[in-house]
Structure formats: structure tokens, C-alpha cells
Design a protein around this motif. Structure first.
Motif, PDB file in Angstrom:
ATOM      1  N   PHE A 126       0.820  -1.222   0.000  1.00  0.00           N
ATOM      2  CA  PHE A 126       0.000   0.000   0.000  1.00  0.00           C
ATOM      3  C   PHE A 126       0.847   1.262   0.000  1.00  0.00           C
ATOM      4  O   PHE A 126       0.326   2.356   0.055  1.00  0.00           O
ATOM      5  CB  PHE A 126      -0.917   0.011   1.230  1.00  0.00           C
ATOM      6  CG  PHE A 126      -1.895  -1.120   1.259  1.00  0.00           C
ATOM      7  CD1 PHE A 126      -2.920  -1.189   0.316  1.00  0.00           C
ATOM      8  CD2 PHE A 126      -1.794  -2.136   2.202  1.00  0.00           C
ATOM      9  CE1 PHE A 126      -3.819  -2.245   0.321  1.00  0.00           C
ATOM     10  CE2 PHE A 126      -2.688  -3.191   2.216  1.00  0.00           C
ATOM     11  CZ  PHE A 126      -3.702  -3.245   1.278  1.00  0.00           C
ATOM     12  N   GLN A 127       2.173   1.085  -0.042  1.00  0.00           N
ATOM     13  CA  GLN A 127       3.021   2.248   0.154  1.00  0.00           C
ATOM     14  C   GLN A 127       3.232   3.106  -1.094  1.00  0.00           C
ATOM     15  O   GLN A 127       3.848   4.152  -1.016  1.00  0.00           O
ATOM     16  CB  GLN A 127       4.358   1.840   0.770  1.00  0.00           C
ATOM     17  CG  GLN A 127       4.225   1.414   2.227  1.00  0.00           C
ATOM     18  CD  GLN A 127       3.698   2.522   3.118  1.00  0.00           C
ATOM     19  OE1 GLN A 127       3.849   3.694   2.809  1.00  0.00           O
ATOM     20  NE2 GLN A 127       3.046   2.160   4.214  1.00  0.00           N
ATOM     21  N   GLN A 128       2.747   2.647  -2.237  1.00  0.00           N
ATOM     22  CA  GLN A 128       2.807   3.537  -3.404  1.00  0.00           C
ATOM     23  C   GLN A 128       1.552   4.408  -3.467  1.00  0.00           C
ATOM     24  O   GLN A 128       1.424   5.238  -4.352  1.00  0.00           O
ATOM     25  CB  GLN A 128       2.840   2.704  -4.696  1.00  0.00           C
ATOM     26  CG  GLN A 128       4.131   1.995  -4.967  1.00  0.00           C
ATOM     27  CD  GLN A 128       3.963   1.033  -6.130  1.00  0.00           C
ATOM     28  OE1 GLN A 128       2.965   0.324  -6.231  1.00  0.00           O
ATOM     29  NE2 GLN A 128       4.950   1.004  -7.009  1.00  0.00           N
ATOM     30  N   THR A 129       0.634   4.141  -2.565  1.00  0.00           N
ATOM     31  CA  THR A 129      -0.700   4.709  -2.721  1.00  0.00           C
ATOM     32  C   THR A 129      -0.886   5.929  -1.843  1.00  0.00           C
ATOM     33  O   THR A 129      -0.461   5.952  -0.700  1.00  0.00           O
ATOM     34  CB  THR A 129      -1.748   3.660  -2.326  1.00  0.00           C
ATOM     35  OG1 THR A 129      -1.418   2.458  -3.002  1.00  0.00           O
ATOM     36  CG2 THR A 129      -3.126   4.104  -2.719  1.00  0.00           C
ATOM     37  N   THR A 130      -1.520   6.902  -2.393  1.00  0.00           N
ATOM     38  CA  THR A 130      -1.776   8.100  -1.616  1.00  0.00           C
ATOM     39  C   THR A 130      -3.107   8.686  -2.065  1.00  0.00           C
ATOM     40  O   THR A 130      -3.586   8.372  -3.154  1.00  0.00           O
ATOM     41  CB  THR A 130      -0.613   9.098  -1.816  1.00  0.00           C
ATOM     42  OG1 THR A 130      -0.878  10.267  -1.087  1.00  0.00           O
ATOM     43  CG2 THR A 130      -0.430   9.476  -3.257  1.00  0.00           C
ATOM     44  N   CYS A 131      -3.719   9.485  -1.229  1.00  0.00           N
ATOM     45  CA  CYS A 131      -4.948  10.104  -1.703  1.00  0.00           C
ATOM     46  C   CYS A 131      -4.862  11.623  -1.584  1.00  0.00           C
ATOM     47  O   CYS A 131      -4.272  12.152  -0.652  1.00  0.00           O
ATOM     48  CB  CYS A 131      -6.185   9.540  -1.020  1.00  0.00           C
ATOM     49  SG  CYS A 131      -6.168   9.559   0.750  1.00  0.00           S
ATOM     50  N   LEU A 137      -7.435   8.690  -5.554  1.00  0.00           N
ATOM     51  CA  LEU A 137      -6.520   7.662  -5.072  1.00  0.00           C
ATOM     52  C   LEU A 137      -5.457   7.484  -6.147  1.00  0.00           C
ATOM     53  O   LEU A 137      -5.769   7.124  -7.280  1.00  0.00           O
ATOM     54  CB  LEU A 137      -7.278   6.358  -4.817  1.00  0.00           C
ATOM     55  CG  LEU A 137      -6.540   5.301  -4.006  1.00  0.00           C
ATOM     56  CD1 LEU A 137      -6.264   5.793  -2.586  1.00  0.00           C
ATOM     57  CD2 LEU A 137      -7.360   4.013  -3.937  1.00  0.00           C
ATOM     58  N   VAL A 138      -4.221   7.768  -5.789  1.00  0.00           N
ATOM     59  CA  VAL A 138      -3.148   7.841  -6.774  1.00  0.00           C
ATOM     60  C   VAL A 138      -2.067   6.819  -6.460  1.00  0.00           C
ATOM     61  O   VAL A 138      -1.700   6.632  -5.303  1.00  0.00           O
ATOM     62  CB  VAL A 138      -2.515   9.258  -6.736  1.00  0.00           C
ATOM     63  CG1 VAL A 138      -1.400   9.383  -7.748  1.00  0.00           C
ATOM     64  CG2 VAL A 138      -3.576  10.318  -6.973  1.00  0.00           C
TER      65      VAL A 138
END
Lengths: 434, 732
Positions: free
Chosen positions: B407-412, B432-433
Motif C-alpha cells: 500500500f506504500q505507493q498509494t496516496t490520496c 486515489l493515486v
């Protein structure tokens, strides 16, 4: 192996117990008889007010300062009327500290919010096979059930999220109110007493039918809770929630400043909650929990404490202590101050403190316990308990039980028949009770 | 005799007693015998003692000279790397663990949650948005650079590196930090891209979970049901108990309506079911209810509460999420694909509703996302592993961070769509990017050592480079093909939904330390569920047609001890009584009373009323674990709400359109009226004794009468009593 033989307690046995507790709910005429002497009696009744610092308060900045350590932070200690020093930002409390003591040798093991909350409330670490009752529920069960003239719940939680009564059953769950003291839906509106009586007769008939149909304990539990709700609706003791009946000076003292924008506006929620707690205790409620949040201070700890948390805390504790003393109640009402854990002695890069359970302080006073003492100590940097004995939540609650006259050898049985010692077998702290 | 089933629990119980210093001498002797009896028991003893010793001394910090804080890591001794780019002030020398690897998160420790998490708990939505923007400071790292996220929001003046996305701003941007290092995401114009097609049908996702489903071998429903029945029966025989009798039509109809539609049956539905004399009417009804839109609504509610929680979150678009679930359940989307959708979702959260699951749980270093995904999809409780190894489970602390690493590539990012002409805000949404960052995730062990975890799931490691879309890989590894754990977790949860009790005490936990009541049956059902292509409705059919689901909730002579609330493992020899959830209570009250017709509100208004009513029971905990309490728990506060609240007041209204008004005014006898009220609430006619009691109460009741002399208030009072009764509140 028969899985069902391990239980030492049959379902029938359990239902029998429930029926017995339901029977303790008093008949109306009995209440009115008792009421005559109630006012004087209640003053002598034992109670506990738990000040719950949700989020984990930095006790090193409040009760156990380390001015000579790099962990000490910005605050200086000041002398008090007791035999100990506390934070300079607690001057009003310092003036009543001869009534309050600080256990500086708490060493608990849960540094996670949920687990710490559970552990400090119940004295037990979380376990998937059983839900332990919070100590407030234990008091409701042991003390509240015996107060025949108490018509409102015996465990009231102001402003908090509540805790589970576990195997003691829903009648001992905390009754949640917010700091305004407004009780939603307690007023039956246009439905007069006679009509309500008619409704309850019909309800009783339907409920008894379902209980007789023999489908487990939930039917009876539902009925018990409704009986409590009805008692509450009809009770004059509901007045205890109405802090607007208090004088403005009293509200101001608890809030620490003249209330902004009218009595219910502005800050001072903690103070108002404590004032309500005092009124509830006066009405005979044996356990009140007051939630004061905002302590999860991973950043900017000193500014937040100095400007927001401590002024409210200081005013609230000092006002409650003096008020109880003036009313001759302080010897019967135990005050406990704690959170799920405290905060790291070390100050982090964001000028905050993180979660810390190894060495911290709990404040306790009133109830006839000795005041003005520091129990145990931590090392020069606050990193560990340096006195010979450290304390667990069970020891704190055992001390409270002692002060309230609940026998320490009380054992409850969980639903699967496991015996559970009061306060997990903790012992009352000798320096406080001896 | 089933020692295998009992031993771990007993051993644990004894060990726990030992650690809590309440082990009786007899128990100590028993423990000693058990530990000496097998290597496995010795190993459990050792790991348990090791963990609890460590936890006691170390977690609380007594064993280490310094507190366990992520800010005091031994990384200072490590060589720094020339390509390190630090956007922060105090962690100076975080190492690159391998050249060319981009690390993108700060070491984590439970003792040091980020300030953003703290800020997020603020009641102000505004502050929360600022904090989240701050939290998203690190955009995609350039390959071969290490970007360390700054935990503390920087003052605005510091933010001159901000890319200032054209047309896109956080709405609280002027007050706080707005700095992203990602490519500007420009939304050129305001053309609505809202589409009704479920996002789940996009190409990328088809390749994730659509690829290799196991060959579907048709097994007749009948065979699977027979297998359930035989497994359940053989346990009854082992335990020497006789099941309760079959539930009558009324009890069963009420139960299945509540379980499938989330509400009691309407009077007309009950009458027509009772009148039906065909032999297979239960099967027919199951089919009909599975096709009912309310089935979709009910499971949408259940899974929204599980996946998002009940508390509101300004970044989450709850309606869009519900829409995603509605479309999925309506299309009976296979469970594994639905999970893949949730795990791999991208983009605008109002267009792709599935994104909201992760948006709700990305805070606190995505620790909640890790724990919730593991708990709900795999029935593994890993939140403890965030900080230490689990003594009862082969999962280790590193496994938590290996999963977390996905989940560490993910950011919102909160965004706004503006009208290019007027600059007016047309839409606020969260995006959600996935950033093309790579490298390991750092975590801290109990002893304060820093370790790294690479994305790894089910024993399979994936390429940790920035080119890999980790969540797509996770969706593939978790949901593609035969996934016994994914299947068992769902089967166990659905079994609990219908039977009132799962095969394990906690449906969130199928770990090896949790004894299952029927391990064989769980395995068989999971396998069949996989073979059906993760067909949700098929699984429901099997469960609802099985023998235990047909039984009454009344005890029988010989199953008096089959009562899981007392701590026993379930034998399913009777139906266990469930309490209605808040949503079921509300929807049932409306079904029974037609209270929603009073005042003729439109659908939106009706939904708002429902949410408002539910909200009174929700208490969010203000900490970084996303905890909340649902206070609809049978307490005094609930009772008051149902006795005196505005909802019950509307329910007792007798004006036009209301159920009660219709019953009172229709040309029918007193007996028929009482029967209607009982049917509407309890889904059954009154027994003769009940009827005579009720009739007496109605006749003795209030003298306030209606236009034609009907005792209106007396019927209102009876209806009130029925709606407030324990029987109404129970699913039995």
C-alpha cells in the motif's frame, strides 16, 4: 470429549442469576418510603469519579516532573500543600494536593490505544474468549444493585465512548451522556403516566411470552434493560444531570474561567462534566466516568498543555476536590485520574511525546485514602520505575474497591464459568489505605 | 475426543494464567504435563514466554535504555547515500538500503504515529484536509533517489517547491501546506465523466482477477447442502445431542427476511407465504429474495459498515462506495473479483466508488488498510504483528509490513474540479493515486532494530521496483485462482451472518490458535465456494437450504448447553438468537409501520432520515486506529430511543398512509386488527392466550376513541408494546 461439560455453570443457573438481579428493582412504594431519609444517607454513600484522559496524558509534564533531565521538557515543578511537587501549570490543584496522591510507579504493558483502554478499565489484558467488565460495571454490579433508592443507572459515562459491561450484562453497561447533560428521549412527551403504565403492561405481557419460549438469555436481558430505562424516565434523580441549576460561580470555578457565550458555550466541557459528576454522586450514583480527550500529543506537547489541556484540568480537579470537601463528601468519593497509558519521557522531533506504558503516574485521592503522597518513583530520566514495587491497573482498582468497601476477595464468574477475581487479583496500595 | 481441537486453547489458557500470575497448582501440573508431552507444545510454550517476556519488558521499554521511538533509530550509524533527498529536518541520514532503490516511507513504530493522524482526529474537516495534503508530501520518487517523507506540516512559506496543480487545489490550501511532488493532475474542463457503468469492468481489472478462475465443476446445490447436513449431524452425534425441531413458517420467514433483506416481512408477504402449500416453498422464497433489490441494499449496508466503518470521513464518498457495492451485489460479482476491485482501485472517488475503501484506511502509514484488509478478506488478525510476532500464529511482524508494503505507493489527494470559465468549484473529490515509487518498507522490531520489508504475499515476493503497480500485484496474488484463505474467511463470515455464530469465536480470525467448531465443513464449503467461481448467491443458497438454518431457536430437551454466549463452541443444533442491528431495526420499523409514508418524504429525504437516526448511536474514538463504537447495543439509551424517540412517534401516527391508521380504520373485527398488528411486528399471529390478554388490555385501555368509536389509543399502545418487545428486537 464433550465440549459442553467444561462449563461450570448451566444456562439455567445463569438465568436464575438474572432473575434474582431483576427482582432487586424496587417497587414504587418502597422507594417513597426510603426517600424520606435519602438526602442524608446519600451523603455518606461511597462513590468513585474516574477522570479518563483519553489519548494518553504525559504524566511526566503533570505529576512527575524531571527538571534535571533532557527528557524534562519546558515545565518546572512547584511545591504543593501535599508532600510532593507537581507541574507549575497546575497551581490550583497544588493548593488542594494534601487531599490527593500520585502513584508514580505505574508500569503497565499496553501501549496501543484500544488495548490500553481495555487494560486500564478492566485490569485484564484483552482476551478473545471473554469480555471483562470495566471497573465501573463492577461497581454497578456490586454497589449499584444494592442501592434500592437509586433510579438512574449506577455507572454513568459523561462525554466518552463507553466500555463493555462484559459478562456482567447490559444492565451494568455505562449510561452515556454528553457534557450538556441532555438525556435524549427520556421524556415520554404527551404520554401521561397512566397511559405509559398501560403500555408497559402490554409490553410485559409480550416480553414474558418471548422469555417463556426458551431461546436463551437475550429475552430476559432485554426486559431488564427496559425496567432500568423506565425507572430512569420516572425518576426525580434525573435532575442531577441539569447543571444549569448550579450557580454561575460554581460553574466558573469548575471551568476555570467565566464561561464564554453563556453557560453551555465556549470551553470548560471538562469542568462542566465534573460538576455533573458531583451532582450524580450526590444523587447516589456510585460510579461516574468523565472523559477528557485530546492527549494523544505526538507533536507540540508543551504549547498544547500550557494553553489548552492543563488550565482546564487544573481548574476541574481543584474545584471538584474543594467542592466535595466543602460538602463533606470527599471522604466517601474516590477520585481517580488516568488514561490508557502515558507518553514517552523522550521528546520527539516534533516536540511531542509518543505512547509509553513503562513508567508513569496515576492520580488518586478522596474516599478516605491518604492524600499528599507520592507513591513510588521513576528514575532520573523517567524511563523506568526505580522504587522496589511497580503498580498495575488492578492495584489501582483494588485500592478503589477498598475505599468503597467492596471486598477484595470478590470473585465473578464469566459466562463460560471461569472465575474472575475482582480487579484481576490486584492489591490495595498500602501507603494509601494503611 | 478431539484433542487437536482443544489443546491449543487449553494450553493458551494455562499460559495466559501463568503470565497473569493466577495459575493454580493443579493447573501448573497440567501445564507441565502438556508442555512435556509434545515438541509442538514445547515450542508454543517457548514462543509464548518469549513474546510475553519481551512484551512486558521491552514493549513497555524497561529492557532498553531508551524509549522505543522511531525518532531514535540506530540509523545514524549507517552510511548515508549520496542520492538521498531529504524533505525534512531531523532524520538526516536515513540510508539507502540498496543503491537505486527508492524508499518512500519513514520507519514506522506504533509508538510514533504521525502527527497527521493526530490532526486527522480533529473535528474540523478543514484541518483534516490540510493534514492529509501534508501527509501526501512525497510524490513519486525519482528512481535512484530516496525520498523521506516529512511528518510535520511545513509552513506555507516553505512550500515553494509546490507544483501548484493547475485547476486543482485543496480547499483549505490557503491555510496550510499544499505541496505535491507528483505530476500536476490537470482536469482540463468540467465535462462530467460520471458514468453508470461499474468501474469494476475496466480492462486492467479484468486482467487481475478475471484471468485464472478454477474450472467450474458444477456440483448440484443439493449435494453441497447434503454435505453440510451430514457434517453438522455427525457433530451432534459426537456430542450426544438431539437438534431442536424445525422452525415453523412464521419463525423461518421472519428470519430469512431479516437475514436476506435486512427487515421483517410485510404483512402481505407473510400472509402469502403462509397460504402457499407447495412443498418447496422455502427454496422458492430464497430464490425470490435473492432477486429482490432489498437483498442488494442489505448486503451493501453490511459491507459498507465493515469496509468503511460507520463514522463519516470528509475524504470518503460513502454514496459512491455504496453505489459500487450495489452494482457488484446486484450483478452477483464473484467475491474474489470484488475484493480485487477494492484492493486495486484507482482514481476519482466519486467516479470509481471502490477507491473509498483504501481512502478510508490509508492514514497512519496505511496500518489500518493493512489490518482491515487482512481481517476482512483473509480473517487474519495482524494488527498485533504491527509491533511484534504473534506467538500462536506463524505470521510474524515482518508479514504485517510485507503486506503493508503493497500500500506504500498509494496516496490520496483531495481535489476540486472547477469550471474553467468562472473558476467556480463544480465538484470536490478525493483521488486515489499510485506513485511510481519503489523499495522496501522500514519497520522497527521490539528491540529497536530497524528492519526492511519488501512486498510479499502468500510466500511470493514481487518486484519492488517503481515500475511495478503493487496493488495490482496484491490483487492478483490475493484473489486470482484458488484462494482457500480468501474463501474460508468469506464462508465463515456468511455462515455467521445466517446462523448467528461462525465456526470460530471471532469471524475476523481464522488463525491456527482459533479452534473451529467444524473444521471439515469449513474446508468443504470453502472449496465448493471456490469451485462455484466465488459465487456469493450460490453460497447463500447452500446455507439457507441447510438443515441447521431450518431449525427453531427454542431449546430442546437434549441441547440445553448448545449456547455460544456462554462460551461454548456452537453445535448448530438450534438457531441462535441474533439481535437486530441498528439498520435492521430502522428498516423493520418502517416496514412494520410505514412511518416513512407519514409526511410523504422523497427518497433522498428518507435516506437522510435513516442516516440521521443511525448517527445517534455512533461514537468515534479519537485516536489513530480508526476505532469506533456502535452504541446500538441493547443499552438503556437504545431502549429510551425506541420507547420515546421521534421515530416511534411517527410509527404510531394514525394519519392517512400509516399502517396503524389503515388497520384501525379498515372494516375488520377486533380480532383481525390485533392479528394484523402482531403479523406486522412479530410476523406471526398471536397465540390464543396472547390474543385474550391483548384483547383484554385493548378493552381496558384508554377511552380515547376514533371517529367510528375505535379505541385508537389502545391500539397505539399495543403497537408500541409490540415494537418495543424483545421478540421484535430479535432475529430468532
Amino acid at each position: 470429549m464433550n465440549l459442553f461439560t467444561s462449563s461450570g455453570m448451566s444456562r439455567r443457573h445463569f438465568m436464575g442469576h438474572l432473575a434474582a438481579s431483576a427482582a432487586t428493582i424496587p417497587a414504587l412504594n418502597f422507594i417513597s418510603h426510603v426517600k424520606a431519609n435519602a438526602a442524608e444517607l446519600k451523603k455518606k454513600q461511597k462513590a468513585c469519579i474516574l477522570m479518563w484522559m483519553s489519548g494518553g496524558p504525559p504524566s511526566i509534564d503533570i505529576w512527575d516532573l524531571k527538571p534535571d533531565s533532557k527528557n524534562g521538557g519546558e515545565f518546572k515543578p512547584i511545591s504543593t500543600k501535599g508532600n510532593l511537587q507537581i507541574s507549575e501549570h497546575m497551581p490550583k490543584t497544588a493548593a488542594v494536593m494534601d487531599n490527593l496522591s500520585v502513584i508514580r510507579a505505574m508500569s503497565t504493558r499496553e501501549a496501543d490505544h484500544g488495548r490500553g483502554r481495555y487494560y486500564m478499565h478492566t485490569s485484564y489484558i484483552p482476551n478473545p474468549t471473554v469480555v471483562h467488565p470495566a471497573f465501573g460495571s463492577v461497581v454497578s454490579y456490586e454497589v449499584g444493585s444494592k442501592r434500592k433508592d437509586l433510579e438512574i443507572p449506577a455507572f454513568i459515562s459523561i462525554g466518552g465512548g463507553g466500555s463493555s459491561p462484559g459478562f456482567l450484562g447490559m444492565t451494568h453497561s455505562p449510561f452515556l451522556v454528553d457534557a450538556s447533560g441532555r438525556i435524549n428521549n427520556a421524556d415520554p412527551g404527551d404520554v401521561g403516566p397512566d397511559r405509559m403504565e398501560q403500555r408497559l403492561r402490554m409490553l410485559g405481557s409480550v416480553e414474558d411470552g418471548f422469555i417463556r419460549s426458551d431461546r436463551g438469555e437475550s429475552g430476559q436481558a432485554h426486559k431488564d434493560v427496559y425496567l432500568k430505562a423506565v425507572n430512569l424516565m420516572r425518576s426525580k434523580q434525573m435532575e442531577a444531570f441539569k447543571i444549569e441549576q448550579e450557580k454561575k460561580e460554581v460553574v466558573d470555578a469548575y471551568s476555570g474561567a467565566p464561561a464564554q457565550g453563556g453557560m453551555m458555550g465556549g470551553g470548560g466541557q471538562f469542568g462542566r462534566s465534573l460538576l455533573m459528576a458531583r451532582r450524580l454522586v450526590e444523587s447516589g450514583v456510585p460510579f461516574v466516568e468523565v472523559d477528557f480527550g485530546g492527549w494523544d500529543l505526538h507533536a507540540n506537547v508543551f504549547e498544547t498543555l500550557k494553553n489548552q489541556r492543563l488550565p482546564a484540568l487544573d481548574a476541574g480537579i481543584a474545584a471538584l476536590t474543594s467542592d466535595l470537601k466543602q460538602r463533606g463528601m470527599l471522604n466517601d468519593v474516590v477520585l481517580v485520574w488516568m488514561g490508557e497509558f502515558a507518553r514517552t519521557p523522550r521528546i520527539n522531533q516534533d516536540v511531542g511525546r509518543d505512547h509509553w506504558a513503562n513508567s508513569w503516574s496515576v492520580m488518586i485521592g478522596g474516599g478516605g485514602l491518604k492524600g499528599g503522597l507520592a507513591i513510588g518513583e521513576t528514575d532520573k530520566d523517567g524511563l523506568s520505575v526505580s522504587s522496589p514495587k511497580s503498580y498495575q491497573p488492578g492495584d489501582v482498582w483494588a485500592t478503589v474497591a477498598h475505599a468503597m468497601g467492596i471486598p477484595l476477595d470478590t470473585v465473578h464468574k464469566s459466562k463460560n464459568g471461569r472465575p474472575m477475581k475482582l480487579a484481576n487479583g490486584g492489591t490495595a496500595i498500602q501507603e494509601l489505605v494503611g | 475426543m478431539n484433542l487437536e481441537l482443544r489443546s491449543p486453547t487449553e494450553l493458551e489458557t494455562l499460559l495466559e494464567a501463568l503470565c497473569e500470575d493466577r495459575l493454580a497448582p493443579a493447573d501448573a501440573a497440567r501445564l507441565e504435563r502438556m508442555v512435556l508431552s509434545s515438541p509442538e507444545a514445547r515450542w508454543r510454550y517457548l514462543t509464548y514466554m518469549d513474546l510475553h517476556g519481551t512484551l512486558f519488558w521491552d514493549a513497555a521499554g524497561a529492557g532498553s535504555p531508551e524509549p522505543l521511538s522511531s525518532h531514535e533509530l540506530p540509523v545514524h550509524e549507517w552510511p548515508s547515500h549520496e542520492n538521498v533527498v531529504i524533505h525534512g529536518s531531523s532524520i538526516r541520514d536515513l540510508p539507502a538500503v540498496a543503491a537505486g532503490v527508492a524508499a518512500f516511507r519513514q520507519p514506522a513504530s506504533r509508538h510514533a504515529p504521525r502527527p497527521h493522524a493526530l490532526t486527522l482526529t480533529s473535528i474540523s474537516a478543514c484541518v483534516a484536509i490540510v493534514a492529509l495534503v501534508a501527509w501526501n508530501l512525497s510524490g513519486p520518487a525519482k528512481p535512484s533517489q530516496v525520498v523521506v517523507r516529512e511528518g510535520r506540516p511545513l509552513p506555507v512559506a516553505d512550500a515553494n517547491e509546490a507544483t501548484g496543480d493547475a485547476g486543482t487545489t485543496g480547499d483549505a490550501g490557503t491555510k496550510g501546506v499544499l505541496r505535491t511532488y507528483g505530476p500536476p493532475i490537470v482536469i482540463a474542463d468540467a465535462v462530467a465523466v460520471e458514468t453508470d457503468a461499474p468501474s469494476v469492468e475496466t480492462d486492467s481489472l479484468r486482467t487481475i482477477a478475471g484471468g485464472q478462475l478454477p474450472t467450474v465443476i458444477p456440483v448440484s446445490s443439493h449435494e453441497v447442502v447434503a454435505r453440510i447436513d451430514s457434517e453438522i449431524r455427525s457433530r451432534w452425534e459426537e456430542l450426544g445431542l438431539q437438534p431442536s425441531v424445525k422452525a415453523d413458517d412464521a419463525e423461518w420467514l421472519r428470519r430469512i427476511s431479516l437475514d436476506l433483506l435486512g427487515r421483517v416481512p410485510a404483512v402481505a408477504e407473510a400472509e402469502s407465504f403462509f397460504a402457499d402449500s407447495s412443498a418447496d416453498k422455502r427454496e422458492t422464497l430464497i430464490e425470490r429474495l435473492l432477486d429482490d433489490p432489498e437483498y442488494v441494499r442489505n448486503f451493501t449496508t453490511k459491507w459498507t459498515n465493515l469496509l468503511l466503518g460507520r463514522s463519516s470521513n470528509p475524504l470518503v464518498n460513502r454514496d459512491a462506495f455504496r453505489k459500487f457495492l450495489r452494482l457488484s451485489f446486484a450483478a452477483n460479482r464473484p467475491w474474489n473479483r470484488l475484493v480485487a476491485d477494492l484492493v486495486s482501485a484507482e482514481g476519482n472517488n466519486s467516479e470509481n466508488g471502490a477507491t473509498n475503501f483504501l481512502i478510508a484506511h490509508l492514514n497512519n502509514d496505511a496500518a489500518p488498510a493493512t489490518a482491515v484488509a487482512s481481517r476482512l478478506f483473509l480473517a487474519r488478525q495482524v494488527h498485533c504483528n504491527q509491533c511484534h510476532n504473534n506467538p500462536f500464529d506463524e505470521t510474524k511482524q515482518i508479514a504485517f509490513w510485507e503486506l503493508n508494503s503493497f500500500f506504500q505507493q498509494t496516496t490520496c489527494v483531495p481535489r476540486q474540479r472547477r469550471d474553467p470559465g468562472t473558476g467556480r468549484v463544480l465538484q470536490s473529490f478525493t483521488e486515489l493515486v499510485t506513485r511510481d515509487a519503489g523499495g522496501p518498507t522500514y519497520f522497527e522490531t521490539q528491540t529497536g532494530l530497524m528492519r526492511v520489508a519488501y512486498p510479499r504475499f502468500g510466500g511470493r515476493e514481487i518486484d519492488p521496483s517503481p515500475d511495478t503497480n503493487r496493488r495490482h500485484e496484491l490483487a492478483r496474488l490475493m484473489t486470482d485462482g484458488e484462494q482457500p484463505q480468501l474463501a474460508a474467511a468469506f464462508v465463515n463470515r456468511m455462515w455467521e451472518h445466517f446462523l448467528g455464530c461462525g465456526f470460530t469465536r471471532d469471524v475476523n480470525d481464522l488463525g491456527p490458535h482459533q479452534p473451529a467448531s467444524h473444521p471439515e465443513l469449513l474446508a468443504v464449503l470453502s472449496e465448493q465456494f471456490i469451485r462455484s467461481g466465488y459465487d456469493i448467491k450460490q453460497l447463500i443458497r447452500w446455507i439457507c437450504q441447510s438443515e441447521p438454518y431450518q431449525l427453531t431457536s427454542r431449546f430442546a430437551e437434549s441441547n440445553q448447553n448448545d449456547d455460544p454466549p456462554l462460551g461454548e463452541l456452537p453445535a448448530f443444533s438450534r438457531m441462535y438468537v441474533k439481535s437486530m442491528t441498528a439498520e435492521q431495526t430502522y428498516d423493520s420499523l418502517l416496514t412494520a409501520t410505514k412511518a416513512h409514508r407519514v409526511g410523504a418524504a422523497d427518497w433522498m429525504q428518507a435516506e437522510q432520515n435513516r442516516q440521521q437516526w443511525l448517527q445517534q448511536f455512533i461514537v468515534a474514538s479519537n485516536n489513530d486506529d480508526n476505532d469506533e463504537t456502535m452504541a446500538f447495543d441493547g443499552s438503556i439509551g437504545n431502549a429510551l430511543s425506541l420507547m420515546n424517540g421521534p421515530l416511534i412517534e411517527r410509527a404510531l401516527d394514525t394519519s392517512a398512509g400509516s399502517f396503524l391508521g389503515e388497520v384501525i380504520r379498515q372494516k375488520s373485527t377486533e380480532a383481525e386488527k390485533i392479528r394484523s398488528l402482531c403479523l406486522a411486528t412479530l410476523s406471526r399471529p398471536p397465540s390464543p392466550t396472547e390474543f385474550s390478554t391483548m384483547r383484554k388490555l385493548v378493552r381496558d385501555g384508554s377511552s380515547n376513541r376514533g371517529a367510528k368509536g375505535q379505541p385508537v389509543e389502545a391500539y397505539q399502545d399495543l403497537f408500541w408494546a409490540l415494537l418495543n418487545s424483545n421478540e421484535f428486537a430479535s432475529i430468532h
